[in-house]
Design a protein around this motif. Structure first.
Motif, PDB file in Angstrom:
ATOM      1  N   GLY A  23      -3.144   2.180  -3.737  1.00 13.65           N
ATOM      2  CA  GLY A  23      -3.728   3.211  -2.881  1.00 13.65           C
ATOM      3  C   GLY A  23      -4.391   2.624  -1.644  1.00 13.65           C
ATOM      4  O   GLY A  23      -4.547   1.410  -1.509  1.00 13.65           O
TER       5      GLY A  23
ATOM      6  N   SER B 137       0.844  -1.195   0.000  1.00 16.64           N
ATOM      7  CA  SER B 137       0.000   0.000   0.000  1.00 16.64           C
ATOM      8  C   SER B 137       0.880   1.244   0.000  1.00 16.64           C
ATOM      9  O   SER B 137       2.059   1.180   0.355  1.00 16.64           O
ATOM     10  CB  SER B 137      -0.919   0.008   1.222  1.00 16.64           C
ATOM     11  N   GLN B 138       0.291   2.355  -0.355  1.00 12.10           N
ATOM     12  CA  GLN B 138       1.051   3.614  -0.344  1.00 12.10           C
ATOM     13  C   GLN B 138       1.455   3.987   1.077  1.00 12.10           C
ATOM     14  O   GLN B 138       2.364   4.784   1.278  1.00 12.10           O
ATOM     15  CB  GLN B 138       0.241   4.738  -0.988  1.00 12.10           C
TER      16      GLN B 138
ATOM     17  N   VAL C  28       2.611  -0.314  -6.113  1.00 12.84           N
ATOM     18  CA  VAL C  28       2.090   0.429  -4.963  1.00 12.84           C
ATOM     19  C   VAL C  28       0.601   0.667  -5.184  1.00 12.84           C
ATOM     20  O   VAL C  28       0.191   1.188  -6.221  1.00 12.84           O
ATOM     21  CB  VAL C  28       2.843   1.758  -4.772  1.00 12.84           C
TER      22      VAL C  28
END
Length: 173
Positions: free
Chosen positions: A152, A130-131, A150
């Motif tokens: 969101g 994940s970011q 990556v």
């Protein structure tokens, strides 16, 4: 004379006198203690004292290799390490007899070990994170020369599941 921080800690051609080094160390400790009131607790809790463990600083403890392997030397803490791994396995409703692990120095090393296991078992897989993932995921994916994807996050800062599906390579069925 105003000495910059980097000059103060510079290592020269010959060692500094012991008293100078100890004085410098005392000043460092005092400076660090002076910052404690401004630390909110992340990444670590400051409500601890290692003073009872001070004697360990005079002992070389080297857990070479696997926590289950025998060493040529008994100067190790593998029995304690195995006890921690067993405790964590039970805490996660796992079976200590079917769980492998070791005690790392922190989250970055734990992430590295996890990614290494995944890359070993699935050498062609991409790394998804994940970011909001820890910086070490990106760093380790780069060092392992793995493709990093990556994704969101949702409103609760969790990886967006729909985003994962959208970024998966399509496969012919």
């Amino acid at each position: 004379m105003n000495i910059s921080n980097s000059d103060q800690h510079r290592i020269g051609r010959s060692p500094r006198p012991e008293e100078e080094l100890l004085s410098q160390l005392d000043a460092f400790i005092t400076g660090m203690r002076g910052e404690e009131p401004y630390v909110l607790g992340f990444p670590g809790n400051l409500e601890f004292s290692f003073s009872r463990l001070g004697g360990l600083l005079d002992v070389l403890i080297n857990n070479v290799g696997d926590p289950g392997s025998a060493d040529k030397s008994d100067i190790n803490a593998k029995a304690m390490e195995r006890a921690v791994v067993d405790f964590m396995a039970r805490l996660a409703n796992g079976s200590p007899d079917r769980t492998y692990g070791y005690v790392t120095s922190g989250g970055s090393e734990a992430n590295q070990f996890g990614l290494d296991r995944g890359c070993t078992l699935l050498p062609d897989a991409r790394v998804y994170c994940s970011q909001a993932a820890h910086y070490s995921i990106r760093k380790n994916a780069r060092l392992m020369r793995k493709e990093l994807v990556v994704i969101g996050c949702d409103a609760q800062d969790r990886m967006d599941v729909a985003g994962v599906g959208a970024r998966m390579p399509s496969r012919r069925r």
